[in-house]
Design a protein around this motif. Structure first.
Motif, PDB file in Angstrom:
ATOM      1  N   PHE A   1       0.835  -1.199   0.000  1.00  0.00           N
ATOM      2  CA  PHE A   1       0.000   0.000   0.000  1.00  0.00           C
ATOM      3  C   PHE A   1       0.867   1.245   0.000  1.00  0.00           C
ATOM      4  O   PHE A   1       1.838   1.350   0.766  1.00  0.00           O
ATOM      5  CB  PHE A   1      -0.894   0.052   1.252  1.00  0.00           C
TER       6      PHE A   1
ATOM      7  N   PHE B   1      -4.682   6.155   2.156  1.00  0.00           N
ATOM      8  CA  PHE B   1      -4.105   4.983   1.519  1.00  0.00           C
ATOM      9  C   PHE B   1      -4.631   4.782   0.103  1.00  0.00           C
ATOM     10  O   PHE B   1      -5.783   5.078  -0.204  1.00  0.00           O
ATOM     11  CB  PHE B   1      -4.417   3.733   2.337  1.00  0.00           C
ATOM     12  N   GLY B   2      -3.757   4.210  -0.728  1.00  0.00           N
ATOM     13  CA  GLY B   2      -4.168   3.777  -2.047  1.00  0.00           C
ATOM     14  C   GLY B   2      -4.886   2.443  -1.972  1.00  0.00           C
ATOM     15  O   GLY B   2      -5.013   1.861  -0.887  1.00  0.00           O
ATOM     16  N   PRO B   3      -5.337   1.917  -3.101  1.00  0.00           N
ATOM     17  CA  PRO B   3      -6.108   0.671  -3.123  1.00  0.00           C
ATOM     18  C   PRO B   3      -5.265  -0.584  -2.959  1.00  0.00           C
ATOM     19  O   PRO B   3      -5.809  -1.668  -2.780  1.00  0.00           O
ATOM     20  CB  PRO B   3      -6.775   0.697  -4.498  1.00  0.00           C
TER      21      PRO B   3
ATOM     22  N   TYR C   1      -8.507   3.008  11.739  1.00  0.00           N
ATOM     23  CA  TYR C   1      -8.742   2.824  10.319  1.00  0.00           C
ATOM     24  C   TYR C   1      -9.687   1.653  10.096  1.00  0.00           C
ATOM     25  O   TYR C   1      -9.703   0.688  10.858  1.00  0.00           O
ATOM     26  CB  TYR C   1      -7.434   2.504   9.580  1.00  0.00           C
TER      27      TYR C   1
ATOM     28  N   GLN D   1     -10.645  -1.150   7.085  1.00  0.00           N
ATOM     29  CA  GLN D   1     -10.209  -1.709   5.815  1.00  0.00           C
ATOM     30  C   GLN D   1     -11.226  -2.717   5.316  1.00  0.00           C
ATOM     31  O   GLN D   1     -11.393  -3.796   5.895  1.00  0.00           O
ATOM     32  CB  GLN D   1      -8.832  -2.367   5.932  1.00  0.00           C
TER      33      GLN D   1
ATOM     34  N   GLY E   1     -10.334  -5.958  -0.129  1.00  0.00           N
ATOM     35  CA  GLY E   1      -9.825  -5.516  -1.417  1.00  0.00           C
ATOM     36  C   GLY E   1      -9.519  -4.041  -1.514  1.00  0.00           C
ATOM     37  O   GLY E   1      -9.216  -3.531  -2.598  1.00  0.00           O
ATOM     38  N   LYS E   2      -9.584  -3.330  -0.384  1.00  0.00           N
ATOM     39  CA  LYS E   2      -9.341  -1.887  -0.403  1.00  0.00           C
ATOM     40  C   LYS E   2      -8.240  -1.509   0.580  1.00  0.00           C
ATOM     41  O   LYS E   2      -7.821  -2.317   1.411  1.00  0.00           O
ATOM     42  CB  LYS E   2     -10.617  -1.130  -0.051  1.00  0.00           C
ATOM     43  N   GLY E   3      -7.799  -0.280   0.485  1.00  0.00           N
ATOM     44  CA  GLY E   3      -6.822   0.226   1.429  1.00  0.00           C
ATOM     45  C   GLY E   3      -7.491   0.702   2.708  1.00  0.00           C
ATOM     46  O   GLY E   3      -8.698   0.945   2.732  1.00  0.00           O
ATOM     47  N   PRO E   4      -6.727   0.816   3.797  1.00  0.00           N
ATOM     48  CA  PRO E   4      -7.290   1.340   5.047  1.00  0.00           C
ATOM     49  C   PRO E   4      -7.848   2.752   4.845  1.00  0.00           C
ATOM     50  O   PRO E   4      -7.286   3.553   4.100  1.00  0.00           O
ATOM     51  CB  PRO E   4      -6.086   1.360   5.992  1.00  0.00           C
TER      52      PRO E   4
END
Lengths: 114, 113
Positions: A90, A105-107, B36, B38, B41-44
């Protein structure tokens, strides 16, 4: 409109290869990061750049080399890939706010080394 | 499908109930804490933060409590919804003003219909 973007989203490669992951943020932040998330979801910081200057360099094999051509971009190059490098990577960015750094954050990029 | 998170603590709650997710930290120098979320399949994604000069902070349906004496942080989610299902992480700064953040191990929240 994506704030922090990464490419590619998925990366499957053979052991021994060299690969790069790219990250861009359009938030105008000064600081960018790379994190590694393992199969147990543990998230660990690897590197951080502030205004293109390396400020955090955790205990990471020197096969990993970050590069920040400008403060909106932070790339990660990995040489001689190993099985243990398989993880989700990430990218994140932040802007200091009274000493605090809320990170965006990015994906993520899922790297699979075969 | 994914085979991740096999050792991740899991909290299962009924839809509509309140959820409490706990986090212990060990660094006395930490003065800023973030929760956070999450999703798969995604970012935090940032939920809420708190500085060490506070012991409680409220957001929309979420409350963070900080107990510096026992180095404990909790996230309370009111009226838990299916969309709250995710892995939740607490993060602390390694020292005041530092860019380095240390993430907790994460808790998987499962919302039961």
């Amino acid at each position: 409109d994506t704030a922090v973007s990464q490419t590619p989203k998925y990366l499957v490669t053979q052991m021994g290869n060299d690969k790069s992951i790219k990250c861009e943020q359009n938030l105008g932040h000064d600081t960018m990061y790379w994190y590694k998330q393992d199969s147990k979801k543990f998230l660990k910081i690897m590197f951080s750049y502030n205004n293109k200057e390396l400020i955090i360099n955790e205990t990471v094999p020197n096969r990993f080399s970050p590069k920040s051509p400008d403060k909106a971009h932070l790339n990660l190059h990995i040489n001689s890939l190993e099985l243990g490098d398989s993880a989700v990577y990430f990218c994140a960015s932040s802007q200091a706010r009274q000493g605090a750094h809320e990170q965006f954050f990015g994906p993520g990029t899922r790297l699979t080394v075969l | 499908g994914e085979s991740v998170g096999l050792h991740l603590p899991t909290l299962s709650v009924q839809e509509g109930d309140n959820s409490i997710i706990n986090c212990a930290y060990s660094n006395s120098a930490s003065d800023y804490f973030i929760w956070y979320k999450q999703e798969s399949g995604k970012g935090p994604q940032f939920i809420i933060d708190i500085r060490s000069n506070m012991d409680k902070r409220q957001g929309q349906r979420v409350t963070v409590l900080l107990n510096k004496t026992v180095k404990h942080l909790s996230l309370q989610i009111a009226a838990t919804q299916p969309g709250d299902s995710a892995v939740y992480f607490c993060a602390e700064n390694a020292a005041s003003g530092t860019y380095k953040y240390i993430f907790g191990t994460g808790t998987r929240l499962k919302v039961l219909a």
